[in-house]
Design an enzyme around this catalytic site. Structure first.
Site, PDB file in Angstrom:
ATOM      1  N   ASP A 100      -1.952  -2.665 -11.751  1.00  0.00           N
ATOM      2  CA  ASP A 100      -1.738  -3.420 -12.989  1.00  0.00           C
ATOM      3  C   ASP A 100      -2.781  -4.527 -13.152  1.00  0.00           C
ATOM      4  O   ASP A 100      -2.803  -5.214 -14.172  1.00  0.00           O
ATOM      5  CB  ASP A 100      -0.321  -3.981 -13.053  1.00  0.00           C
ATOM      6  CG  ASP A 100       0.026  -4.898 -11.891  1.00  0.00           C
ATOM      7  OD1 ASP A 100      -0.854  -5.181 -11.053  1.00  0.00           O
ATOM      8  OD2 ASP A 100       1.193  -5.336 -11.806  1.00  0.00           O
ATOM      9  N   LYS A 169       4.026   1.884  -6.818  1.00  0.00           N
ATOM     10  CA  LYS A 169       3.942   0.667  -6.019  1.00  0.00           C
ATOM     11  C   LYS A 169       4.767  -0.428  -6.685  1.00  0.00           C
ATOM     12  O   LYS A 169       4.690  -0.603  -7.909  1.00  0.00           O
ATOM     13  CB  LYS A 169       2.498   0.204  -5.848  1.00  0.00           C
ATOM     14  CG  LYS A 169       2.365  -1.043  -4.952  1.00  0.00           C
ATOM     15  CD  LYS A 169       0.932  -1.305  -4.580  1.00  0.00           C
ATOM     16  CE  LYS A 169       0.130  -1.940  -5.673  1.00  0.00           C
ATOM     17  NZ  LYS A 169       0.597  -3.314  -6.022  1.00  0.00           N
ATOM     18  N   GLU A 239      -1.032  -8.755   0.753  1.00  0.00           N
ATOM     19  CA  GLU A 239      -2.067  -9.454  -0.021  1.00  0.00           C
ATOM     20  C   GLU A 239      -2.083 -10.943   0.263  1.00  0.00           C
ATOM     21  O   GLU A 239      -1.040 -11.613   0.267  1.00  0.00           O
ATOM     22  CB  GLU A 239      -1.872  -9.229  -1.530  1.00  0.00           C
ATOM     23  CG  GLU A 239      -2.922  -9.962  -2.358  1.00  0.00           C
ATOM     24  CD  GLU A 239      -2.953  -9.543  -3.812  1.00  0.00           C
ATOM     25  OE1 GLU A 239      -3.785 -10.092  -4.567  1.00  0.00           O
ATOM     26  OE2 GLU A 239      -2.152  -8.663  -4.202  1.00  0.00           O
TER      27      GLU A 239
END
Length: 384
Positions: A100, A169, A239
């Site tokens: 995204d 995801k 992340e």
């Protein structure tokens, strides 16, 4: 007998026949003939070229698990359309992510929360058209899975059916585990989890900030990772967290971890394509390495094109143009000169002098006038 088996038998016979009739020095020609036969799988879907993964097996969930078990690092890259997916495929990456992040780097939004489910499906379908061997994962965008389990499952199913993704995801910690369980184990759709910095909820995190810098926050990330593994995740994206925290999670889990700003100890890595090739210049994350500077090269190329248009060096006659057959060209030049008073040359039209009626007001050409060498036959009739 299957079509692939028949093709293989035919290729073998072709190679044997070529070898039997060829001179000793042309054995390579027999191999080339067999290879040529093998190129055509079937007319509706030809076999891919070598650059597009013809010599590479399809990456599946079992491939990913085996690579993890063998200690082979996974290379994931984002793609947002057909050209970028073909580039990823030719480069041989293991996994392609329709992230995204395209909201920012491809559509110009200020953050990722503004992209819709329809947007993601549109881009995922484009990426799927260029992906043959890599395993295709697509993000479920913000607002499509947070409300309840039913919405999460329904939108995951849409991403697979309409977006042609092979996995979805989700950015979710342990509170999202029930939804991941319903998607992975209930609907049978592979799920990649995502913890640490979760861009969809960056506002709640205080912005794009590194996560897990305190002992308490690091332990919370470990708890999230274990919960998502137990819920059925195929893999987990980590992340923007300290390398030590990512290493701890990687060593605790029995599924692959894919790092982005999480250090070198994870099971694989992912980067945003536009960041790593210099196509997105609003900002570059600290964790991103620039492998190319395509942005400045693109600007330079477009500038060269603009200059070539202005100075008439593009298009070049005879190089970028199409010609009429010699006889037709001669007839056309004569017709245009006679009908419109225009002389043609190799660089375009020489406009008629002022006072001559423009071509738009001239009468439509008679078909017989296009070839002065042809005269109407005696049987031709004219309309009144």
């Amino acid at each position: 007998m299957s079509s692939s088996t028949s093709l293989a038998i035919y290729a073998a016979k072709a190679a044997a026949a070529a070898a039997a009739t060829a001179k000793p020095a042309s054995a390579a020609s027999a191999a080339s003939a067999a290879a040529l036969v093998q190129i055509r799988a079937y007319s509706a879907r030809p076999a891919p070229t070598q650059q597009e993964g013809a010599d590479r097996r399809k990456v599946t969930t079992q491939t990913i698990k085996k690579m993890y078990a063998d200690g082979k690092r996974l290379a994931m890259m984002t793609a947002y359309d057909y050209p970028t997916s073909v580039a990823c495929e030719r480069a041989g990456v293991d996994m392609v992510l329709v992230g995204d992040s395209l909201a920012m780097v491809a559509l110009g939004h200020k953050d990722t929360s503004q992209i819709t489910m329809d947007d993601m499906i549109h881009h995922s379908r484009a990426v799927a058209r260029g992906t043959r061997s890599a395993f295709l994962v697509a993000d479920l965008p913000f607002g499509t899975y947070q409300s309840d389990v039913t919405a999460a499952v329904n939108n995951a199913v849409r991403m697979v059916k309409e977006g042609r993704a092979e996995a979805v995801k989700l950015e979710a910690g342990r509170r999202g585990a029930p939804k991941i369980d319903a998607i992975a184990n209930g609907a049978g759709i592979p799920v990649v989890g995502h913890i640490g910095l979760t861009p969809q909820t960056a506002v709640a995190l205080g912005g794009f900030r590194v996560q897990g810098k305190s002992v308490g926050n690091a332990q919370a990330l470990v708890d999230d990772a274990l919960a998502l593994q137990d819920a059925g995740c195929l893999a987990l994206v980590l992340e923007a967290m300290p390398s030590l925290v990512a290493e701890t999670i990687t060593k605790l889990l029995r599924i692959p971890t894919i790092g982005i700003g999480a250090g070198p100890s994870t099971s694989g890595q992912v980067l945003v394509l536009s960041d790593m090739v210099g196509l997105f210049d609003r900002f570059t994350p600290k964790f991103c390495r620039n492998f190319a500077d395509l942005g400045s090269r693109m600007v330079s190329a477009i500038g060269d094109y603009k200059d070539a248009v202005r100075d008439r060096s593009f298009p070049e006659e005879g190089v970028h143009t199409y010609a009429m057959p010699a006889a037709a060209e001669e007839n056309w030049r004569a017709y245009v000169q006679r009908q419109f008073g225009i002389e043609l040359d190799t660089i375009g039209l020489k406009h008629q002098p002022a006072g001559v009626a423009p071509a738009a007001t001239s009468p439509k050409p008679d078909a017989r006038d296009l070839d002065p060498a042809k005269e109407p036959s005696s049987s031709s009739s004219t309309s009144s």
